[in-house]
Structures are given as structure tokens and as C-alpha cells.
Design a protein around this motif. Sequence first.
Motif, short mmCIF file in Angstrom:
data_model
loop_
_atom_site.label_atom_id
_atom_site.label_comp_id
_atom_site.label_asym_id
_atom_site.label_seq_id
_atom_site.Cartn_x
_atom_site.Cartn_y
_atom_site.Cartn_z
N GLU A 23 0.86 -1.24 0.00
CA GLU A 23 0.06 0.06 0.09
C GLU A 23 0.94 1.14 0.04
OE1 GLU A 23 -4.01 -1.69 2.27
OE2 GLU A 23 -2.04 -1.18 3.71
N ILE A 24 0.66 2.25 -0.69
CA ILE A 24 1.41 3.37 -1.10
C ILE A 24 0.41 4.70 -0.84
CG2 ILE A 24 2.87 4.64 -2.79
CD1 ILE A 24 3.32 2.02 -3.91
N GLY A 25 1.05 5.70 -0.09
CA GLY A 25 0.44 7.15 -0.12
C GLY A 25 1.20 7.81 -0.53
N VAL A 26 0.73 8.91 -1.55
CA VAL A 26 1.60 10.11 -2.16
C VAL A 26 1.10 11.56 -1.50
CG1 VAL A 26 2.21 11.19 -4.21
CG2 VAL A 26 1.86 8.74 -4.34
N GLY A 27 2.10 12.30 -1.16
CA GLY A 27 1.58 13.39 -0.78
C GLY A 27 1.87 14.60 -1.70
N GLY A 28 1.61 15.85 -1.69
CA GLY A 28 1.51 17.05 -2.67
C GLY A 28 2.86 17.34 -2.99
N SER A 29 3.08 18.21 -4.01
CA SER A 29 4.30 18.45 -4.63
C SER A 29 5.11 19.52 -3.58
CB SER A 29 4.07 19.40 -5.90
OG SER A 29 5.21 20.00 -6.41
N CYS A 30 6.51 19.30 -3.63
CA CYS A 30 7.49 20.05 -2.83
C CYS A 30 8.09 20.85 -3.91
CB CYS A 30 8.26 19.31 -2.00
SG CYS A 30 7.38 18.16 -0.86
#
Length: 276
Positions: free
Chosen positions: A116-123
Motif C-alpha cells: 500500500e502506497i500514499g503520495v503527498g503533494g508537490s514540494c
Amino acid sequence: MSEPNVAELRRRRALMDDLVTGTDDSSAYARAHDLGYDLHAPHWMIVTQYQAGTSDTALTRSVERAAELLQMGPLLSRRAELVLLLAQRPAPRAAGGLWSRLYEEVRKLLPGPTVEIGVGGSCEQPSDVPRSWREALRALAVRRAEPGGTGGITVYADLRIDSVLPLRADRVEAEEFVRRWLGPVREHDAQEGSELVETLATYIRHAGELTAAARDLRVHRSTVRYRMHLITSLSLRGAADIDGTGPDVRDHRNWPSLQTAVWVSRILDAARWGAP
């Protein structure tokens, strides 16, 4: 990429730890450059774990190899049960499809356990990493709470939580938001062991199509109809809004907020609202 030595691995982990907790941009750029990484391009924080809530060397290597294959310039570390990946999206690839390709590459390299993978917002700069880290954790919490346990990847931006409940909102505000939109429905699930919240989420995901919702829930169409009637009844006489009634779940204009409330409730249940 050559195999890093122990000292370099420690430097990578120290840099990632400082990026996650917060560090100044100038020193982060310099330290990353010394390790052969360029943090000037936009990056995304990505967190990965097995469905069992663990990680190991095999998962770390698979995530790193998948990111390398997609030319994402990855910087990796491990923290507790998570594999942390700070990666860039190479132009001119569009965002659509890249994250799913990352997941598929990991699955090819690690065909056994569910991932399972979670992706945050752009930095845009290193000082954005703590915010992206929190978003990635929340996206992972939503993914982990998905019924069925089939694994997959969830992108925080796709949840659109910030449109109705900003990331800076505290846990009390988040709980109040969920209470307003789902209060009596969640209470019914807790007291009766029912699955009304998941039924509502599935119904909304299928734009009110009873047959499609029933197929996903693996129940009869009439069961979904009965549950939606009960959900409507509970909501309208439940959590009070400015009109003195609860939200009408039949009104599609309320669906984005209701769906967001489902996601926020999953994050709260996973104790990830205030993380890290």
C-alpha cells in the motif's frame, strides 16, 4: 546506481529525517548535492508499507528500483514500519498514470505481499517536505482503510480534502467535520455492526448507481436501496447544520463533502490526523 556504503546510507537517512521534521532550504540543497541528489526540481513524498503494517529490506529495494526505472531521482529512507521515498516526476510525463506505474513496478518486483502506497503533494523546495509527509501519511491511512485489502496507491491531491477541510485544521475540527456529515451514520455502524458508511461511500463513488454499488459491496441491489433509505433517514434527523437538519445524502451537491468526510473518518480512525 552503485551500492551505497554504510556511511552514505546513514547520511541519506539523516537527510531524510531532517527533511521530514523540517530544515532550512540552503543546507538541504547542499547536503543533497553532496549525496548526488538535486532537490531543486519539484518532489513528492511517498510512503509505502505492506498491508500488515510493516516494511523490510525487500520492500525498500523494490521501491527504490521501481523509482529508478521511472527515472524519478529517488532519495529513500526507512522510518519505523514505513519506506519513505522523496521522488521527482520527470518531465514531460503527465501526473496521470505515473503513480499507478510506480505501484505496478513495485508489484512486479515484489509479487508476494500486498503493498500500500500514499503520495503527498508537490514540494517546490525542501521546506515543503513536512507538509507533503503529512499528506502522504493521510493518503496511506485512507488506502489502508479501503475494504477488501487488495493494496494500491492513493494520492492525497485526488482526495480533495483541503477543499473543505484544510491540512492545518486540528483534530477537533476534523472530528467536528465528520460528526456534522456522518455523525448518526457512524454511530449506527458502531452500535449495530452495520456497514452504512462504506455503503454510502460506494454509492457516491458509483454516482448513485445501485447495481454498480451492489456489485462492489457484494450484496443484492435491494440491500443497497434499503441501506440508503436508512442512511437518509438517519442523516436528515441527525447531525445539525445551519438549517437545523443533517445533510441530505440524496443531493449530489453534498456528495463531495460526504465522500471527504468518509476519508477524514478513516484518517482519524488510523490516528493519522495529527501525524507525524
